[in-house]
Scaffold this motif. Structure first.
Motif, PDB file in Angstrom:
ATOM      1  N   ARG A 125     -43.819 -18.866   7.563  1.00 55.10           N
ATOM      2  CA  ARG A 125     -43.494 -19.639   6.454  1.00 55.10           C
ATOM      3  C   ARG A 125     -43.982 -18.723   5.307  1.00 55.10           C
ATOM      4  N   LEU A 126     -45.322 -18.506   5.142  1.00 52.77           N
ATOM      5  CA  LEU A 126     -45.888 -17.912   4.081  1.00 52.77           C
ATOM      6  C   LEU A 126     -45.285 -16.482   3.805  1.00 52.77           C
ATOM      7  N   ARG A 127     -44.670 -15.662   4.927  1.00 54.02           N
ATOM      8  CA  ARG A 127     -44.165 -14.408   4.649  1.00 54.02           C
ATOM      9  C   ARG A 127     -42.582 -14.470   4.125  1.00 54.02           C
ATOM     10  N   GLY A 128     -42.315 -15.970   4.239  1.00 51.91           N
ATOM     11  CA  GLY A 128     -40.838 -16.013   3.508  1.00 51.91           C
ATOM     12  C   GLY A 128     -39.792 -16.383   4.598  1.00 51.91           C
ATOM     13  N   LEU A 129     -40.071 -16.589   5.676  1.00 57.53           N
ATOM     14  CA  LEU A 129     -39.309 -17.107   6.869  1.00 57.53           C
ATOM     15  C   LEU A 129     -38.673 -18.294   6.905  1.00 57.53           C
TER      16      LEU A 129
ATOM     17  N   ALA B 133     -52.684  -9.317   7.222  1.00 56.69           N
ATOM     18  CA  ALA B 133     -52.540  -9.844   6.009  1.00 56.69           C
ATOM     19  C   ALA B 133     -52.404  -8.757   5.277  1.00 56.69           C
TER      20      ALA B 133
ATOM     21  N   LEU C  30     -51.488 -21.728  -1.351  1.00 54.29           N
ATOM     22  CA  LEU C  30     -50.679 -21.268  -0.486  1.00 54.29           C
ATOM     23  C   LEU C  30     -49.107 -21.714  -0.903  1.00 54.29           C
TER      24      LEU C  30
ATOM     25  N   PHE D 108     -47.896 -18.731   9.075  1.00 57.14           N
ATOM     26  CA  PHE D 108     -47.710 -17.421   8.579  1.00 57.14           C
ATOM     27  C   PHE D 108     -46.697 -17.044   8.311  1.00 57.14           C
TER      28      PHE D 108
ATOM     29  N   SER E 107     -49.019  -6.177   4.209  1.00 56.91           N
ATOM     30  CA  SER E 107     -48.062  -6.587   3.094  1.00 56.91           C
ATOM     31  C   SER E 107     -48.350  -6.252   1.784  1.00 56.91           C
TER      32      SER E 107
ATOM     33  N   ARG F   8     -46.245 -15.903  -3.217  1.00 58.88           N
ATOM     34  CA  ARG F   8     -46.650 -15.621  -1.600  1.00 58.88           C
ATOM     35  C   ARG F   8     -46.411 -14.323  -1.517  1.00 58.88           C
ATOM     36  N   ASN F   9     -45.720 -13.632  -1.887  1.00 57.87           N
ATOM     37  CA  ASN F   9     -45.572 -11.915  -1.397  1.00 57.87           C
ATOM     38  C   ASN F   9     -46.639 -11.257  -1.916  1.00 57.87           C
TER      39      ASN F   9
ATOM     40  N   TYR G 109     -52.782 -14.002   4.025  1.00 56.30           N
ATOM     41  CA  TYR G 109     -53.322 -15.099   4.477  1.00 56.30           C
ATOM     42  C   TYR G 109     -53.785 -14.786   5.918  1.00 56.30           C
TER      43      TYR G 109
ATOM     44  N   GLY H 274     -41.811 -10.223   5.329  1.00 47.20           N
ATOM     45  CA  GLY H 274     -41.297 -10.687   4.052  1.00 47.20           C
ATOM     46  C   GLY H 274     -40.896  -9.469   3.174  1.00 47.20           C
TER      47      GLY H 274
ATOM     48  N   LEU I 236     -48.186 -24.569   0.318  1.00 50.05           N
ATOM     49  CA  LEU I 236     -47.707 -25.348   1.348  1.00 50.05           C
ATOM     50  C   LEU I 236     -47.730 -26.600   1.253  1.00 50.05           C
TER      51      LEU I 236
END
Lengths: 290, 271
Positions: A174-178, B173, B72, A172, B176, B93-94, B98, B123, B74
Motif C-alpha cells: 500500500r505504501l508503495r502505491g499499489l 526500503a 505514513l 508495504f 526506492s 510516500r514515494n 518503510y 512504486g 495510513l
C-alpha cells in the motif's frame, strides 16, 4: 491398461484427460496464492456458493426451456459474484469475517438445493455438481475451460509481482502505491474462475482439497513462488491423470479417486520429511543460540 | 554557483530531489488522534529536520505506532496537521522508505531475498509485467551496500538470521531511493551484536537520509541518535546529547514498567 487402450477409442476419455490437464495449470498457479495468502477458507466458500448458480440455471433450463444457458455459465456467474461479496466482507468486516463467510457458504448451497429440488427429474444433477462429472465433459465445455484457463494464466503472469507483494506484505505494498484492495479482489476473482474449472473435475465439495494439496506437496521442494506454481501444476496434473486412470477399470468415481490419491501423496511426503529430519544430525545453529 | 556544484561530491538522486526543499521532513502541529475512544495522541507538535536521526521511545500503547502510521498516511489525524516534506503524508510516500517489524511477516511465504527487495521498486515502474533489469541492478547494488553479496539474493527469506532479515527489509526500503527512512522496532528479537551492527549501519545511512525509528531501549539508542521523541499520549522531543539525567531517568522508569511484562525484552530498560 484398459484406460490406455480405451483412451484412443473414446472421445469422452480424451476430453476428460484434457480437462484435467487444463484445470491443473490454473490449479497450480492459483492454489499457490491461496495457500501462501492463507485463503483456502474463502475459496471453499466461493465453491459452495457456486451450487446456487448451477441449481438456478438448471431450473431455468428444465422449467422455462432456457437451453442457451448451461450450468457452467451459472457457476461462473455465481462464483464471481460470491468472490466479490466475500472479498468485500473480508476487507470491511474484519471482526465478523468468519461468521459472515460461513453464512454465505451455507446460504449459497441452500439456494442451489432449493432450485434443484424444484427441478423435475432425477437427483443426478446434484450429485454431479457436488462430486464432479469429468467423464461427462463436452467439446463446448472444453472450449470454455480452455478460455478460462488462458484468462487465469494471462492475469497471473501479468500481475505476478503485484500479487506476490500484496500477499506477502499488504501494508508495504500500500505504501508503495499499489491498490491493495483491487489486487485482493482480482485475486479472489481469479480464484473463483479456478474453482469453476476444478469443479468439473472433482465437484464443489472437493475443490477445497484439490486447490491446496498439490501446493502443499510442492512447497516441500520449492523456494520461490514461481517454482511452487510450476511444481504444483505438475503435481496437480499427475493427480488428475493418475486418478482418472486408476478409477477407470474398477469404475470408481473419478473425482473422489483424484482426491484420495492427492491426500495419500501429501501424507507420504509429509511423513517422509518428518523422518528425514529426525534422522539428520542435530543442527549446529542450535548450539550457538545465546 | 557552477563551481560550487563541481566542488561537491557526486550528486545522488535523493539530493537532487531535496535541493531547494526547505520544508521539515516531518512536521506536526496541534495534532490529536483517537481510535473511537480516549485520545491516543493529544496536542502533538514536533518538527524533524533534514538529516536528523530520531528515535521514538515510550511505553507500549503510548502511541508510538500510531505516530508512525500518521507519518505514513495510513491513518489521518482527528485534529491538527501532519506534513511530510511539506505534503500530506499519502502524497509523500514515494520519498519514504518503510521498514516494518520483521516478526509480523509470514516466514512460510515462498519468497527469495531478491523477491523481497524488488518489492521496493513497485512504486517506480509501470503497473504490470516483469521487473526491468535496472530494477534488478539497483536491488543488487543496495544488497551489496548492506553487506549481503550475490549469494544471498536467491536464498529463501526465512533461511536468514534475524539480523540479515532486517537488512533485507532495509534494502527493500532503500531500493526506492527514499529521503526518509522509517523503521518500526528494528532491533526487536535481535541479539546484542546484530543490534550494534544495525545501529552502525543506520549511522552510515544517516549521512544521506533522515532516519526515524521506533525503539524500545533508550539506553542503547541514545548513543546513536540526535533526538529522542518520547511518546506517551503527549509528545516531548529532546536532544539526545543534552538529555538531562532526570528526563532519562523518567523515561527509563516508564520503559522499565512497560517492558517488565514483556518476556521478549528481559532486563532491558533497566539503567
Amino acid at each position: 491398461m484398459e484406460f490406455l487402450s480405451d483412451l484412443q477409442e473414446h472421445a469422452f476419455l480424451q476430453y476428460a484427460l484434457l480437462t484435467g490437464l487444463l484445470a491443473s495449470i490454473a490449479c497450480g498457479m492459483v492454489g499457490t496464492y491461496v495457500v501462501a495468502r492463507r485463503i483456502s477458507y474463502l475459496a471453499g466458500a466461493i465453491a459452495h456458493c457456486v451450487l446456487g448458480g448451477m441449481g438456478a440455471v438448471r431450473y431455468l433450463q428444465v422449467v422455462y426451456q432456457w437451453q442457451a444457458l448451461k450450468p457452467l455459465h451459472g457457476a461462473l456467474f455465481a462464483a464471481l459474484l460470491a468472490a466479490l461479496i466475500i472479498g468485500l466482507v473480508s476487507l470491511r468486516a474484519k471482526e465478523r469475517e468468519d461468521t459472515v463467510i460461513g453464512a454465505l457458504w451455507a446460504v449459497g448451497m441452500a439456494v442451489g438445493i432449493i432450485f434443484i429440488s424444484r427441478t423435475p427429474g432425477y437427483g443426478q444433477d446434484l450429485m454431479s455438481y457436488l462430486f464432479g462429472s469429468i467423464l461427462m465433459v463436452t467439446p463446448e465445455d472444453i472450449w470454455l475451460i480452455a478460455g478460462l484457463d488462458a484468462l487465469i494464466v494471462g492475469l497471473v503472469l501479468l500481475f505476478y509481482n503485484q500479487f506476490l507483494a500484496v500477499c506477502f506484505d499488504e501494508e508495504f505494498s500500500r505504501l508503495r502505491g499499489l491498490r491493495v484492495e483491487f489486487y485482493y479482489l482480482l485475486l479472489l476473482g481469479i480464484t473463483a474462475l479456478t474453482v469453476v474449472l476444478l469443479l468439473t473435475v472433482v465437484g464443489i465439495v472437493m475443490v477445497i482439497a484439490l486447490l491446496p494439496l498439490p501446493v502443499a506437496v510442492a512447497s516441500r521442494f520449492s523456494k520461490t513462488l514461481w517454482q511452487m506454481m510450476a511444481l504444483s501444476a505438475l503435481f496437480s496434473a499427475l493427480f488428475t491423470t493418475a486418478g482418472l486412470a486408476l478409477s477407470y477399470s474398477p469404475d470408481l468415481p473419478a473425482g473422489a479417486t483424484i482426491i484420495v490419491l492427492a491426500g495419500a501423496v501429501y501424507l507420504l511426503v509429509t511423513i517422509g520429511f518428518f523422518f528425514s529430519r529426525r534422522l539428520r544430525p542435530p543442527q549446529p545453529a542450535l548450539a550457538k543460540k545465546q | 554557483m557552477f563551481t560550487n556544484r563541481l566542488n561537491r561530491k557526486p550528486k545522488t538522486p535523493s539530493e537532487a530531489k531535496t535541493a531547494g526543499d526547505s520544508s521539515p521532513v516531518v512536521f506536526m502541529e496541534n495534532l490529536s488522534f483517537s481510535y473511537d475512544g480516549p485520545p491516543v495522541l493529544e496536542d502533538v507538535s514536533l518538527a524533524i529536520s533534514k538529516g536528523d536521526f530520531v528515535s521514538i521511545v515510550g511505553p507500549n500503547g503510548g502511541g508510538k505506532s500510531t505516530l508512525l502510521k500518521l507519518v505514513l498516511g495510513l491513518i489521518y489525524p482527528g485534529q491538527g496537521t501532519v506534513r511530510v516534506f511539506g505534503l500530506p503524508p499519502a502524497l509523500a510516500r514515494n520519498r519514504i522508505g518503510y521498514v516494518p517489524q520483521h516478526a509480523h511477516l509470514d516466514l512460510q511465504f515462498p519468497v527469495s531475498v531478491m523477491d523481497v527487495v524488488l518489492m521496493g521498486r513497485l512504486g517506480h515502474r509501470r503497473t504490470f509485467g516483469p521487473y526491468r533489469s535496472s530494477d534488478k541492478d539497483q536491488a543488487e547494488a543496495v544488497l551489496r551496500e548492506l553487506g549481503l553479496d550475490r549469494d544471498y539474493a536467491h536464498r529463501h527469506f526465512s533461511a536468514l538470521s534475524g539480523g540479515q532479515r532486517q537488512r533485507v527489509l532495509i534494502a527493500r526500503a532503500l531500493v526506492s531511493d527514499p529521503d526518509l527512512l522509517l523503521l518500526d522496532e528494528p532491533t526487536a528479537n535481535l541479539d546484542v551484536v546484530s543490534e550494534h551492527e544495525l545501529y552502525e549501519l543506520l549511522r552510515l545511512l544517516n549521512r544521506r537520509l533522515s532516519i526515524v525509528l521506533v525503539s524500545h531501549d533508550l539506553s542503547f539508542v541514545s548513543k546513536y541518535v540526535h533526538y529522542v521523541v518520547y511518546v506517551k499520549r503527549t509528545v516531548r522531543m529532546r536532544s539526545a546529547s543534552t538529555l538531562t539525567h532526570e528526563a532519562a531517568h523518567e523515561i527509563l522508569e516508564s520503559e522499565h514498567r512497560s517492558v517488565h511484562h514483556n518476556p521478549r525484552y528481559p532486563g532491558k530498560g533497566t539503567p
